[in-house]
Write a protein that holds these residues in place. Structure first.
Motif, mmCIF file in Angstrom:
data_model
loop_
_atom_site.group_PDB
_atom_site.id
_atom_site.type_symbol
_atom_site.label_atom_id
_atom_site.label_comp_id
_atom_site.label_asym_id
_atom_site.label_seq_id
_atom_site.Cartn_x
_atom_site.Cartn_y
_atom_site.Cartn_z
ATOM 1 N N TRP A 199 119.067 -40.881 -84.385
ATOM 2 C CA TRP A 199 118.089 -41.833 -83.881
ATOM 3 C C TRP A 199 116.718 -41.179 -83.861
ATOM 4 N N ARG A 200 115.729 -42.004 -83.890
ATOM 5 C CA ARG A 200 114.359 -41.533 -83.761
ATOM 6 C C ARG A 200 113.538 -42.640 -83.096
ATOM 7 N N ALA A 201 112.455 -42.226 -82.495
ATOM 8 C CA ALA A 201 111.557 -43.189 -81.864
ATOM 9 C C ALA A 201 110.408 -43.501 -82.820
ATOM 10 N N ASP A 202 110.083 -44.753 -82.938
ATOM 11 C CA ASP A 202 108.937 -45.215 -83.717
ATOM 12 C C ASP A 202 108.097 -46.120 -82.828
ATOM 13 N N TYR A 203 106.790 -45.943 -82.926
ATOM 14 C CA TYR A 203 105.873 -46.706 -82.080
ATOM 15 C C TYR A 203 104.865 -47.442 -82.959
ATOM 16 N N ARG A 351 102.181 -45.424 -85.150
ATOM 17 C CA ARG A 351 101.378 -46.014 -86.223
ATOM 18 C C ARG A 351 100.414 -47.020 -85.609
ATOM 19 N N LEU A 352 99.134 -46.885 -85.963
ATOM 20 C CA LEU A 352 98.104 -47.730 -85.363
ATOM 21 C C LEU A 352 97.565 -48.739 -86.371
ATOM 22 N N TYR A 353 97.284 -49.930 -85.854
ATOM 23 C CA TYR A 353 96.735 -51.018 -86.646
ATOM 24 C C TYR A 353 95.509 -51.569 -85.914
ATOM 25 N N LYS A 354 94.660 -52.243 -86.678
ATOM 26 C CA LYS A 354 93.506 -52.914 -86.098
ATOM 27 C C LYS A 354 93.199 -54.151 -86.933
ATOM 28 N N GLN A 355 92.817 -55.224 -86.262
ATOM 29 C CA GLN A 355 92.526 -56.458 -86.969
ATOM 30 C C GLN A 355 91.172 -56.389 -87.665
ATOM 31 N N ASP A 356 91.139 -56.928 -88.895
ATOM 32 C CA ASP A 356 89.872 -57.013 -89.610
ATOM 33 C C ASP A 356 89.137 -58.293 -89.199
ATOM 34 N N SER A 357 88.025 -58.580 -89.882
ATOM 35 C CA SER A 357 87.212 -59.740 -89.518
ATOM 36 C C SER A 357 87.940 -61.062 -89.735
ATOM 37 N N GLN A 358 89.002 -61.047 -90.561
ATOM 38 C CA GLN A 358 89.774 -62.257 -90.819
ATOM 39 C C GLN A 358 90.956 -62.402 -89.864
ATOM 40 N N GLY A 359 91.107 -61.421 -88.965
ATOM 41 C CA GLY A 359 92.210 -61.477 -88.005
ATOM 42 C C GLY A 359 93.499 -60.888 -88.519
ATOM 43 N N ASN A 360 93.464 -60.176 -89.655
ATOM 44 C CA ASN A 360 94.664 -59.558 -90.216
ATOM 45 C C ASN A 360 94.770 -58.103 -89.747
ATOM 46 N N ASP A 367 100.315 -40.670 -86.431
ATOM 47 C CA ASP A 367 100.472 -39.276 -86.040
ATOM 48 C C ASP A 367 101.801 -39.141 -85.314
ATOM 49 N N ARG A 368 102.305 -37.915 -85.299
ATOM 50 C CA ARG A 368 103.580 -37.634 -84.641
ATOM 51 C C ARG A 368 103.330 -37.070 -83.256
ATOM 52 N N ILE A 369 104.133 -37.519 -82.299
ATOM 53 C CA ILE A 369 104.057 -36.963 -80.952
ATOM 54 C C ILE A 369 105.352 -36.228 -80.633
ATOM 55 N N GLU A 370 105.274 -35.234 -79.779
ATOM 56 C CA GLU A 370 106.461 -34.558 -79.273
ATOM 57 C C GLU A 370 106.956 -35.309 -78.032
ATOM 58 N N HIS A 371 108.108 -34.881 -77.497
ATOM 59 C CA HIS A 371 108.589 -35.476 -76.260
ATOM 60 C C HIS A 371 107.475 -35.382 -75.211
ATOM 61 N N THR A 372 107.078 -36.507 -74.656
ATOM 62 C CA THR A 372 105.920 -36.559 -73.764
ATOM 63 C C THR A 372 106.338 -37.059 -72.385
ATOM 64 N N PRO A 373 106.275 -36.205 -71.366
ATOM 65 C CA PRO A 373 106.621 -36.656 -70.008
ATOM 66 C C PRO A 373 105.622 -37.684 -69.502
ATOM 67 N N LEU A 380 96.264 -38.525 -80.681
ATOM 68 C CA LEU A 380 96.640 -38.858 -82.048
ATOM 69 C C LEU A 380 95.452 -38.657 -82.981
ATOM 70 N N LYS A 381 95.697 -38.009 -84.108
ATOM 71 C CA LYS A 381 94.676 -37.957 -85.158
ATOM 72 C C LYS A 381 94.944 -39.076 -86.143
ATOM 73 N N LEU A 382 93.942 -39.943 -86.335
ATOM 74 C CA LEU A 382 94.107 -41.085 -87.227
ATOM 75 C C LEU A 382 93.591 -40.815 -88.630
ATOM 76 N N GLY A 383 92.691 -39.838 -88.790
ATOM 77 C CA GLY A 383 92.151 -39.552 -90.114
ATOM 78 C C GLY A 383 90.769 -38.937 -89.979
ATOM 79 N N ASP A 384 89.955 -39.091 -91.018
ATOM 80 C CA ASP A 384 88.589 -38.589 -91.028
ATOM 81 C C ASP A 384 87.617 -39.754 -91.185
ATOM 82 N N ALA A 385 86.507 -39.674 -90.453
ATOM 83 C CA ALA A 385 85.519 -40.750 -90.484
ATOM 84 C C ALA A 385 84.819 -40.791 -91.838
#
Length: 477
Positions: A199-203, A351-360, A367-373, A380-385
């Motif tokens: 098993w694994r956790a996905d968010y 995994r992070l998402y954000k709606q665009d101007s059309q609402g999609n 990013d991966r997280i370890e067991h977090t109390p 989370l690092k999402l990328g580079d600007a």
């Protein structure tokens, strides 16, 4: 591939015809999944699971040889434990054997090496069958048959066998010799460890328009490649690093995806780990991947950060230009507390998402997280600007003292130009790791000593503009 398909076709009829004779070879007592009263599955992080299989079995008094069918093909037989829940007094085990040599056309033919089989040919015009007897000489890389007057390779027709050897089984089975105190139907429970279950956790999270809140859903992804099914199982998951001795386990590779109905999982502490219990039975079919809901939280406060990360190598030498259009990392972080949170979060990928101007909803990073109390911060690092960059250069360098690098004192100055092409102002965290015994001589804005070897500046950069950070530091080795 064609040879294998042909072999399967020739032998399939025989397997179906002889099924009754080989389903329960020799043993008087056989229990199958049809006798199952309940099954509990506890899955750990590292391809390991504990199975508790409870069945109602009619057993005789004194000596019994019981075949427990439909166990995991990746069962670790040294961990198997059979208990009599009805009459435990006087119940004891004497011997057990794990039979995992499964009946297939290939394994059946291998068992007949040195023995005779019937070769059946059908005349292409008349449809009349003719039968010859041949001895199987070898099955390595193909079939070698010895007839009365010749030797042939390949399969010249259909093969018929006299029977199925007792060593081959249609399903993995545990054969147990036991002593039972009383005759009659008994409640028996077989527990064992097995591979093939994981098993694994996905968010999945969605940021709002201002990047200051997110909605978070956690899923548990279950994969069953153990070689057995677990219908209506009581499912529990253990999060944490359980110490174990690793043995190589065979892995099956076919999977099917299935998403289960959302159902919250109840969490509790177990020793130094955390245990998650699904609040309803679920079926884990063989070669299946399914998901069950772990947690959900809405409007979680988020902090977004632009980070320019430095290095310590340029504080002990002369370098000049240190990079142009340097990428600035984008991070988000939130605290594991509040409504829907405040629970241990198992290791996994967010995994992070954000709606665009059309609402999609559009994918913006993971990013991966370890067991977090609970109450800890998730970062989370999402990328580079794309629109925020930096130019870094060394503007001065001199050696103040010392004869070698290891007893020297260096002083150097730096200029960092942060550029922002976005229509709104941003704040960039500049983080510089400082080697040795360091002292800030001068700076264009005050720094924060985040750690013994770390200086940080929070620099505001106007919309469509730039900001310059300058500093001079003395380093003693």
């Amino acid at each position: 591939m064609m040879k294998k398909e042909l072999l399967n076709t020739m032998i399939a009829g025989l397997i179906a015809a002889s099924h009754v004779s080989w389903a329960a070879p020799r043993e008087a007592l056989v229990t199958t999944a049809a006798d199952q009263q309940s099954v509990a599955v506890t899955i750990y992080n590292d391809n390991l699971a504990l199975i508790k299989d409870a069945r109602r079995v009619a057993v005789a008094r004194d000596m019994n040889q019981l075949t427990w069918r439909d166990v995991s093909a990746q069962m670790r037989p040294e961990t198997a434990q059979l208990r009599n829940l009805t009459n435990p007094a006087g119940f004891r085990l004497q011997e057990q054997t794990f039979d995992f040599n499964l009946l297939t056309p290939e394994s059946l033919l291998e068992q007949y090496v040195g023995q005779q089989v019937s070769v059946i040919r059908t005349h292409p015009t008349t449809g009349v069958d003719t039968r010859e007897t041949a001895t199987v000489l070898s099955t390595h890389g193909g079939i070698v048959l010895k007839f009365a007057d010749r030797i042939e390779t390949g399969v010249p027709g259909r093969l018929a066998f006299a029977g199925v050897p007792d060593t081959l089984r249609d399903t993995p089975s545990l054969v147990i010799s036991l002593v039972n105190p009383t005759a009659g139907s008994q409640n028996l429970e077989l527990s064992y460890l097995t591979g093939g279950l994981s098993w694994r956790a996905d968010y999945v999270a969605e940021l709002n328009a201002r990047d200051d809140q997110l909605d978070l859903n956690g899923w548990v992804t279950l994969t069953n490649q153990s070689g057995a099914a677990y219908p209506n199982a009581r499912l529990q998951l253990v999060a944490g690093d359980v110490n174990r001795v690793h043995d190589a386990q065979p892995m099956l590779r076919e999977t099917m995806a299935k998403v289960a109905d959302a159902a919250e999982m109840q969490q509790e502490s177990l020793f130094e780990y955390h245990l998650y219990t699904l609040q309803r039975p679920t079926t884990l079919a063989q070669n299946q991947t399914k998901q069950v809901a772990l947690m959900t939280a809405s409007r979680v406060p988020v902090k977004k950060e632009f980070l320019l990360q430095g290095a310590n190598y340029y504080y002990s030498g002369q370098h000049g230009e240190l990079g142009q259009k340097i990428k600035v990392g984008v991070f988000v972080e939130f605290d594991n507390k509040g409504e829907g949170l405040g629970v241990p979060l198992p290791r996994g990928v967010i995994r992070l998402y954000k709606q665009d101007s059309q609402g999609n909803a559009q994918f913006v990073g993971e990013d991966r997280i370890e067991h977090t109390p609970k109450n800890e911060t998730v970062r989370l690092k999402l990328g580079d600007a794309f629109d925020v960059t930096a130019d870094r250069k060394q503007t001065d360098f001199k050696k103040l003292a010392g004869t070698s690098r290891y007893n020297a004192v260096f002083e150097s100055a730096y200029e960092i130009v942060l550029k922002n092409a976005k229509p709104e102002a941003v704040t960039v965290m500049v983080r510089e790791p400082m080697p040795g015994d360091w002292e800030m001589v001068s700076e264009s804005q005050p720094h924060t000593k985040a750690a013994s070897g770390m200086a940080e500046w929070s620099v505001s950069v106007p919309a469509g503009g730039q900001a310059t950070l300058g500093y001079r530091v003395r380093v003693k080795y």
